[in-house]
Design an enzyme around this catalytic site. Structure first.
Site, short mmCIF file in Angstrom:
data_model
loop_
_atom_site.label_atom_id
_atom_site.label_comp_id
_atom_site.label_asym_id
_atom_site.label_seq_id
_atom_site.Cartn_x
_atom_site.Cartn_y
_atom_site.Cartn_z
N LYS A 1 0.83 -1.21 0.00
CA LYS A 1 0.00 0.00 0.00
C LYS A 1 0.86 1.25 0.00
O LYS A 1 0.55 2.23 -0.70
CB LYS A 1 -0.91 0.03 1.24
CG LYS A 1 -2.08 -0.94 1.17
CD LYS A 1 -2.95 -0.75 2.41
CE LYS A 1 -3.80 -1.95 2.72
NZ LYS A 1 -4.33 -1.95 4.08
N LYS B 1 -5.24 -11.67 -6.79
CA LYS B 1 -6.43 -12.08 -6.05
C LYS B 1 -7.59 -11.17 -6.45
O LYS B 1 -7.37 -10.03 -6.85
CB LYS B 1 -6.17 -12.01 -4.54
CG LYS B 1 -6.08 -10.60 -4.00
CD LYS B 1 -6.16 -10.54 -2.48
CE LYS B 1 -6.13 -9.08 -2.06
NZ LYS B 1 -6.20 -8.82 -0.65
N LYS C 1 -11.36 -5.42 -5.10
CA LYS C 1 -12.05 -4.24 -5.58
C LYS C 1 -11.06 -3.20 -6.14
O LYS C 1 -11.31 -2.60 -7.18
CB LYS C 1 -12.85 -3.62 -4.42
CG LYS C 1 -13.61 -2.39 -4.80
CD LYS C 1 -15.08 -2.58 -4.58
CE LYS C 1 -15.80 -1.29 -4.90
NZ LYS C 1 -17.24 -1.40 -4.79
P1 AMP Z 1 -11.58 -6.88 2.66
O1 AMP Z 1 -12.54 -6.62 1.57
O2 AMP Z 1 -10.15 -6.64 2.27
O3 AMP Z 1 -11.96 -6.21 3.95
O4 AMP Z 1 -11.64 -8.47 2.96
C1 AMP Z 1 -12.68 -9.06 3.70
C2 AMP Z 1 -12.43 -10.54 3.86
O5 AMP Z 1 -12.45 -11.19 2.57
C3 AMP Z 1 -11.06 -10.89 4.47
O6 AMP Z 1 -11.22 -11.99 5.34
C4 AMP Z 1 -10.23 -11.26 3.28
O7 AMP Z 1 -9.19 -12.15 3.62
C5 AMP Z 1 -11.25 -11.93 2.37
N1 AMP Z 1 -10.89 -11.82 0.96
C6 AMP Z 1 -10.73 -10.68 0.25
N2 AMP Z 1 -10.41 -10.94 -1.04
C7 AMP Z 1 -10.34 -12.30 -1.15
C8 AMP Z 1 -10.05 -13.20 -2.21
N3 AMP Z 1 -9.78 -12.76 -3.44
N4 AMP Z 1 -10.09 -14.54 -1.96
C9 AMP Z 1 -10.39 -14.99 -0.72
N5 AMP Z 1 -10.67 -14.20 0.33
C10 AMP Z 1 -10.65 -12.86 0.13
#
Ligand code: AMP
Ligand code: TRP
Length: 330
Positions: free
Chosen positions: A111, A193, A196
């Site tokens: 980041k 991965k 967004k």
């Molecule tokens: P975030 O949107 O970064 O707050 O992520 C929320 C949850 O989704 C966290 O537990 C992340 O580890 C999981 N997560 C986000 N992107 C992925 C992905 N591409 N594959 C699996 N888990 C994800």
């Protein structure tokens, strides 16, 4: 009952990566665990945002979570900034976290490399995350793979605080990640991965047409140039993992055979996936539309969640303040 905690940033609507990596597991775990699920808006303000957009995304995330099956009768669902104890404990933890531990966090390095001026909040982000979890004395944290290093840091924080202020019997547990078989869902580009910020997502609330428009051009095993070329499911970075997540086992077995034997073209395979994905996602989209029509009810559920979360958070902070001598005037 064992206690679990997890958090998600208010990025608007959930994407399929969040859902399969984390939220679907939360829905399963809310039975049999005392569960706290938090929309982490204090984490979200470490990246660019506008106030109106943040407000809207926070509500939209609540709708997505409830529509996915989080049940306020079973789990405490709330917004981080409604429980000020998160930032209070976060500050305290900043005072016992070595700078080196924060500087070596991969997400910090990624980041901060993207920014001209790096704000301290990005560095301290995982300290607030440790506070989120430990405020509820949670020992299990269902997350996707990208959060494993942050949880390592949470354990360092718990150990450091315990060593100083609770040396005889550890007060804070050392939280462990709970991963799923779908711990890392690739984006539609098949490389990074699903995320967004990269723009390679399938939204959980997208219409069947929108989902199809995304599946259709998604990359598959590069060896399959023509329909008659045999393929390797393991080399298909997006469609095959999604089949394993959404399609019934006999269908997955058929997908494997039809790919290896060139019985189906990739487009046929994508159509089958689309059908099974929409079987699971359409009821979620319907529930989300119903919830969107009742914003007051959603706000009320969040307020009630914050009230229940605060009961636990206050108790923890009373103990923390007392152990640290921060209670002189009480
Ligand atoms: P975030 O949107 O970064 O707050 O992520 C929320 C949850 O989704 C966290 O537990 C992340 O580890 C999981 N997560 C986000 N992107 C992925 C992905 N591409 N594959 C699996 N888990 C994800
Ligand atoms: N950092 C997490 C993410 O980006 C979100 C988060 C904040 C979190 N606090 C948490 C996850 C506590 C688990 C537990 O996904």
């Amino acid at each position: 009952m064992p206690r679990i905690f997890s958090g998600i940033q208010p990025s608007g609507e959930l994407h399929v990566g969040n859902y399969l990596g984390a939220v679907k597991n939360w829905v399963a775990l809310q039975h049999g665990h005392e569960s706290f699920f938090c929309i982490v808006n204090y984490h979200a303000i470490t990246i660019a945002f506008t106030p109106d957009e943040l407000r809207r995304r926070t509500r939209d995330m609540a709708v997505s979570l409830l529509a996915s099956g989080l049940d306020p009768a079973k789990a405490v669902v709330f917004v981080q900034s409604d429980v000020p104890e998160h930032t209070e404990l976060g500050w305290i933890f900043n005072t016992i976290t070595p700078l080196g531990e924060l500087e070596r966090q991969v997400q910090f390095k990624e980041k901060s490399a993207r920014q001209e001026q790096v704000m301290a909040g990005i560095l301290n982000y995982p300290v607030l995350q440790a506070a989120d979890i430990l405020l509820y004395l949670a020992d299990t944290v269902p997350v996707g793979e990208d959060q494993v290093q942050h949880l390592e840091l949470s354990r360092v924080v718990a150990r450091n605080w315990n060593a100083r202020f609770s040396p005889d019997a550890p007060y804070f547990p050392e939280p462990q990640p709970k991963l799923t078989p779908t711990r890392r869902i690739a984006g539609l580009d098949g490389q990074a991965k699903m995320s967004k910020s990269i723009g390679n997502t399938i939204g959980l609330l997208e219409t069947p047409e929108q989902v199809w428009d995304k599946l259709r051009p998604a990359v598959t095993d590069p060896a399959r140039q023509r329909k008659t070329d045999a393929g390797e499911p393991e080399k298909c970075p997006v469609i095959y993992p999604l089949h394993k997540a959404f399609s019934p086992v006999p269908v997955v077995t058929e997908v494997e055979a039809k790919c290896r034997g060139a019985g189906w073209g990739c487009m046929d395979c994508k159509k089958v996936l689309h059908t099974h994905m929409m079987e699971e996602l359409t009821p979620i989209r319907t529930r989300a539309a119903e919830l969107h029509a009742r914003p007051k009810d959603v706000d009320e559920l969040l307020h009630d969640g914050a009230r229940r979360a605060r009961l636990v958070a206050r108790e923890t902070m009373d103990t923390v303040r007392a152990r640290m001598g921060l209670d002189a005037s009480q």
